[in-house]
Design an enzyme around this catalytic site. Sequence first.
Site, PDB file in Angstrom:
ATOM      1  N   VAL A 183      39.200 -86.804 -29.837  1.00  0.00           N
ATOM      2  CA  VAL A 183      39.181 -85.707 -30.348  1.00  0.00           C
ATOM      3  C   VAL A 183      37.543 -85.767 -31.470  1.00  0.00           C
ATOM      4  O   VAL A 183      36.998 -86.755 -31.370  1.00  0.00           O
ATOM      5  CB  VAL A 183      40.101 -85.137 -31.494  1.00  0.00           C
ATOM      6  N   SER A 184      37.007 -84.655 -31.822  1.00  0.00           N
ATOM      7  CA  SER A 184      35.714 -84.409 -32.060  1.00  0.00           C
ATOM      8  C   SER A 184      35.628 -84.724 -33.802  1.00  0.00           C
ATOM      9  O   SER A 184      34.761 -85.414 -34.043  1.00  0.00           O
ATOM     10  CB  SER A 184      35.229 -83.408 -32.152  1.00  0.00           C
ATOM     11  N   SER A 185      36.716 -84.244 -34.467  1.00  0.00           N
ATOM     12  CA  SER A 185      36.646 -84.718 -35.816  1.00  0.00           C
ATOM     13  C   SER A 185      38.109 -85.067 -36.654  1.00  0.00           C
ATOM     14  O   SER A 185      39.018 -84.790 -35.736  1.00  0.00           O
ATOM     15  CB  SER A 185      36.133 -83.643 -36.565  1.00  0.00           C
ATOM     16  N   ASP A 202      35.879 -76.979 -30.302  1.00  0.00           N
ATOM     17  CA  ASP A 202      35.578 -78.376 -30.130  1.00  0.00           C
ATOM     18  C   ASP A 202      34.124 -78.137 -29.669  1.00  0.00           C
ATOM     19  O   ASP A 202      33.101 -78.892 -30.184  1.00  0.00           O
ATOM     20  CB  ASP A 202      36.300 -79.073 -29.036  1.00  0.00           C
TER      21      ASP A 202
END
Length: 207
Positions: free
Chosen positions: A68-70, A168
């Site tokens: 996941v990005s964050s 995203d």
Amino acid sequence: MSTLYSISQAAQQLGVAVSTLRRWEYEGKLIPQRTRGNQRRYTAEQLMGMGRKLPSQSERVTLAYARVSSADQKQDLERQKTVLEMYCAAQGWTFELISDLGSGMNYRKKGLQSLLEKLLNGKIERLVITHKDRLLRFGAELIFSVCEMKGVEVVIINKGEEASFEEDLAKDVLEIITVFSARLYGARSKKNQKLINGMKEAVKAAQ
């Protein structure tokens, strides 16, 4: 007289790329003979010796990768892990799970680096991901090409678009703008902060 193999034949015998044999020669691991025309030739004994050093089919594992990005997407990361674990277990595969928290445009993530190392060392039998863009936002096709050359099966559980795709992607674009604006205006400049804050507001409005 021992049978001699060309570089392409040797690569096929060992299950590696031709470029790998050239690298091994440079590193002194596998030195071929040379013909009068300066063509590389490998003996059967050389290939048998190298074959024992390569991971056997039974030693190769299924590698499941989640990203996941964050940090605020940690719940989604856990969901990905659960899906991967259940899928691999249902297939009866012995697997290793690697996860990353970072942008799909960041090629230096620890998990991705570990994945690439195992891939290049011939330790992976198949790669399993929930969606194509979980691997990388851009550049996944290159890794898939390496997988093909290494005889690694790629399994994408869901080939459709993720529900969180736009969110995203917005986070990844924001990261790019943050990096480049910092280079242009300086990390602490008012102009830079104004641009970043504006982008953050746009991301929130789009969610």
